[in-house]
Design an enzyme around this catalytic site. Structure first.
Site, PDB file in Angstrom:
ATOM      1  N   HIS A 121       0.811  -1.219   0.000  1.00  0.00           N
ATOM      2  CA  HIS A 121       0.000   0.000   0.000  1.00  0.00           C
ATOM      3  C   HIS A 121       0.849   1.276   0.000  1.00  0.00           C
ATOM      4  O   HIS A 121       0.359   2.334   0.380  1.00  0.00           O
ATOM      5  CB  HIS A 121      -0.971  -0.005   1.195  1.00  0.00           C
ATOM      6  CG  HIS A 121      -2.014  -1.086   1.101  1.00  0.00           C
ATOM      7  ND1 HIS A 121      -2.817  -1.472   2.145  1.00  0.00           N
ATOM      8  CD2 HIS A 121      -2.395  -1.860   0.043  1.00  0.00           C
ATOM      9  CE1 HIS A 121      -3.633  -2.452   1.745  1.00  0.00           C
ATOM     10  NE2 HIS A 121      -3.384  -2.704   0.482  1.00  0.00           N
ATOM     11  N   CYS A 132       2.368  12.523 -13.144  1.00  0.00           N
ATOM     12  CA  CYS A 132       3.370  11.717 -13.866  1.00  0.00           C
ATOM     13  C   CYS A 132       3.959  10.613 -12.990  1.00  0.00           C
ATOM     14  O   CYS A 132       4.680   9.754 -13.494  1.00  0.00           O
ATOM     15  CB  CYS A 132       4.481  12.605 -14.430  1.00  0.00           C
ATOM     16  SG  CYS A 132       5.608  13.260 -13.177  1.00  0.00           S
ATOM     17  N   THR A 190      -3.562  -8.357  11.008  1.00  0.00           N
ATOM     18  CA  THR A 190      -4.431  -7.842   9.949  1.00  0.00           C
ATOM     19  C   THR A 190      -5.823  -8.442  10.078  1.00  0.00           C
ATOM     20  O   THR A 190      -5.958  -9.627  10.385  1.00  0.00           O
ATOM     21  CB  THR A 190      -3.848  -8.098   8.539  1.00  0.00           C
ATOM     22  OG1 THR A 190      -4.804  -7.636   7.564  1.00  0.00           O
ATOM     23  CG2 THR A 190      -3.505  -9.559   8.272  1.00  0.00           C
ATOM     24  N   GLU A 217      -7.406 -11.022  17.730  1.00  0.00           N
ATOM     25  CA  GLU A 217      -8.720 -11.683  17.750  1.00  0.00           C
ATOM     26  C   GLU A 217      -8.872 -12.525  16.486  1.00  0.00           C
ATOM     27  O   GLU A 217      -8.116 -12.347  15.528  1.00  0.00           O
ATOM     28  CB  GLU A 217      -9.820 -10.616  17.795  1.00  0.00           C
ATOM     29  CG  GLU A 217      -9.717  -9.676  16.616  1.00  0.00           C
ATOM     30  CD  GLU A 217     -10.492  -8.376  16.783  1.00  0.00           C
ATOM     31  OE1 GLU A 217     -11.139  -8.176  17.817  1.00  0.00           O
ATOM     32  OE2 GLU A 217     -10.436  -7.574  15.837  1.00  0.00           O
TER      33      GLU A 217
HETATM   34  P1  OAD Z   1      -7.235  -3.337  10.483  1.00  0.00           P
HETATM   35  O1  OAD Z   1      -7.401  -2.147  11.362  1.00  0.00           O
HETATM   36  O2  OAD Z   1      -8.359  -3.681   9.579  1.00  0.00           O
HETATM   37  O3  OAD Z   1      -6.946  -4.638  11.361  1.00  0.00           O
HETATM   38  C1  OAD Z   1      -5.959  -4.662  12.350  1.00  0.00           C
HETATM   39  C2  OAD Z   1      -5.985  -6.024  13.027  1.00  0.00           C
HETATM   40  O4  OAD Z   1      -4.929  -6.061  13.957  1.00  0.00           O
HETATM   41  C3  OAD Z   1      -7.286  -6.346  13.784  1.00  0.00           C
HETATM   42  O5  OAD Z   1      -7.738  -7.643  13.432  1.00  0.00           O
HETATM   43  C4  OAD Z   1      -6.856  -6.292  15.254  1.00  0.00           C
HETATM   44  O6  OAD Z   1      -7.539  -7.240  16.057  1.00  0.00           O
HETATM   45  C5  OAD Z   1      -5.390  -6.645  15.155  1.00  0.00           C
HETATM   46  N1  OAD Z   1      -4.552  -6.106  16.251  1.00  0.00           N
HETATM   47  C6  OAD Z   1      -4.664  -4.946  16.922  1.00  0.00           C
HETATM   48  N2  OAD Z   1      -3.674  -4.797  17.808  1.00  0.00           N
HETATM   49  C7  OAD Z   1      -2.894  -5.900  17.698  1.00  0.00           C
HETATM   50  C8  OAD Z   1      -1.706  -6.341  18.357  1.00  0.00           C
HETATM   51  N3  OAD Z   1      -1.104  -5.626  19.297  1.00  0.00           N
HETATM   52  N4  OAD Z   1      -1.193  -7.539  17.973  1.00  0.00           N
HETATM   53  C9  OAD Z   1      -1.795  -8.296  17.028  1.00  0.00           C
HETATM   54  N5  OAD Z   1      -2.904  -7.917  16.379  1.00  0.00           N
HETATM   55  C10 OAD Z   1      -3.454  -6.740  16.697  1.00  0.00           C
HETATM   56  O7  OAD Z   1      -5.858  -3.127   9.676  1.00  0.00           O
HETATM   57  P2  OAD Z   1      -5.366  -3.854   8.339  1.00  0.00           P
HETATM   58  O8  OAD Z   1      -5.787  -5.263   8.299  1.00  0.00           O
HETATM   59  O9  OAD Z   1      -3.934  -3.541   8.207  1.00  0.00           O
HETATM   60  O10 OAD Z   1      -5.633   0.196   3.457  1.00  0.00           O
HETATM   61  O11 OAD Z   1      -6.163  -3.041   7.240  1.00  0.00           O
HETATM   62  C11 OAD Z   1      -5.930  -3.322   5.897  1.00  0.00           C
HETATM   63  C12 OAD Z   1      -6.013  -2.073   5.063  1.00  0.00           C
HETATM   64  O12 OAD Z   1      -7.264  -1.413   5.311  1.00  0.00           O
HETATM   65  C13 OAD Z   1      -4.982  -1.025   5.409  1.00  0.00           C
HETATM   66  O13 OAD Z   1      -3.744  -1.229   4.773  1.00  0.00           O
HETATM   67  C14 OAD Z   1      -5.633   0.228   4.904  1.00  0.00           C
HETATM   68  C15 OAD Z   1      -7.016   0.002   5.468  1.00  0.00           C
HETATM   69  O14 OAD Z   1      -8.034   0.714   4.881  1.00  0.00           O
HETATM   70  C16 OAD Z   1      -5.463   1.304   2.750  1.00  0.00           C
HETATM   71  O15 OAD Z   1      -5.319   2.391   3.269  1.00  0.00           O
HETATM   72  C17 OAD Z   1      -5.457   1.082   1.271  1.00  0.00           C
END
Ligand code: OAD
Length: 251
Positions: A121, A132, A190, A217
């Protein structure tokens, strides 16, 4: 799917595997103080993605979009990589073929010392031209409310992927290739809701990899995972590395 206890079988696989890939998301940086996107405290519960993270948003109100990214850039500059990021640096030293695929734009993996990183990303510390695509390395300021421009006259934007945009082509190819050849695939922090990033663990599993989830979770991937560790990645990943290195010391 096995929860929490580090099984002998997983340890054996970690000892023998050569090809390893990891997909990280915002959760790995949560313990550094970077907000995640989803959930009660997530960014998307406070801000509207369509007003801040789309091409249309930038065309309608580039000032607002830049203010948001400069604010996040400043926050990310202030925080430090945590033990979860550091454990992945250790993994890269242990496994012969190691690829770190990240959805994060916060640059914390690189700052921790990881080298073979695929940024799906983009990266919030970089800028590029909206027209450009040329990279721009100087600092961005919004003095006088003006959006800085490229030599070509196009407006500069953060070098991140917005909703509805294609992922950088080379990054996608590298990520899929690493996922398909992996013997062991870790998905870390994630929610596994955003594709094509969330397709990587599925591609890995289909190609025969053992899938390990590390997340606070359960997620849609949990059922597919061979092992699921639910807790903080900054605690679980160092524990896995510790067990692995202890184990390697045993004759
Ligand atoms: P999310 O915010 O959707 O998910 C984060 C995950 O991390 C959740 O399942 C939490 O339970 C978990 N989590 C939180 N704290 C944690 C910890 N200390 N240890 C382990 N797990 C933990 O974030 P992403 O999956 O990264 O895209 O989101 C994917 C994409 O959606 C991002 O890259 C962004 C967003 O919109 C763009 O901006 C294009």
């Amino acid at each position: 799917m096995q929860m929490m206890e580090m099984s002998d079988e997983l340890l054996r696989l970690m000892r023998t595997a050569g090809k390893v890939a990891v997909l990280t998301g915002a959760g790995i940086s949560a313990e550094s103080g970077v907000p995640t996107f989803r959930g009660k405290e997530g960014l998307w519960s406070k801000f509207r993605a369509e007003e801040l993270a789309t091409v249309e948003a930038f065309m309608n109100n580039p000032q607002l979009v830049w203010e948001w990214y400069l604010h996040r850039r400043e926050l990310m500059n202030r925080v430090e990589p945590n033990p979860g990021h550091q454990a992945l640096v250790e993994m890269e030293k242990i496994f012969d073929d190691f690829t770190l695929i990240t959805q994060n734009v916060d640059d914390l993996h690189r700052r921790a010392g990881s080298e073979n990183i695929v940024e799906l990303h983009g990266n919030i510390t970089r800028n590029k031209c909206f027209e450009c695509g040329r990279p721009y390395f100087n600092e961005i300021t919004l003095e006088g409310g003006k959006i800085p421009c490229c030599e070509c006259g196009g407006r500069l934007r953060p070098d991140v992927v917005w909703f509805g945009e294609l992922l950088p082509e080379g990054a996608l190819d590298r990520a899929f290739a690493a996922s398909q050849r992996a013997e062991l695939f870790f998905t870390v922090g994630t929610s596994a809701l955003v594709h094509p990033a969330a397709s990587m663990p599925i591609a890995a599993k289909r190609s025969g990899a053992c899938l390990v989830e590390v997340n606070l979770e359960p997620t849609p991937l949990t059922e597919l995972a061979d092992y699921a560790f639910h807790g903080k990645s900054g605690e679980i990943l160092p524990h896995l590395i510790e067990r692995l290195t202890d184990d390697r010391k045993v004759p």
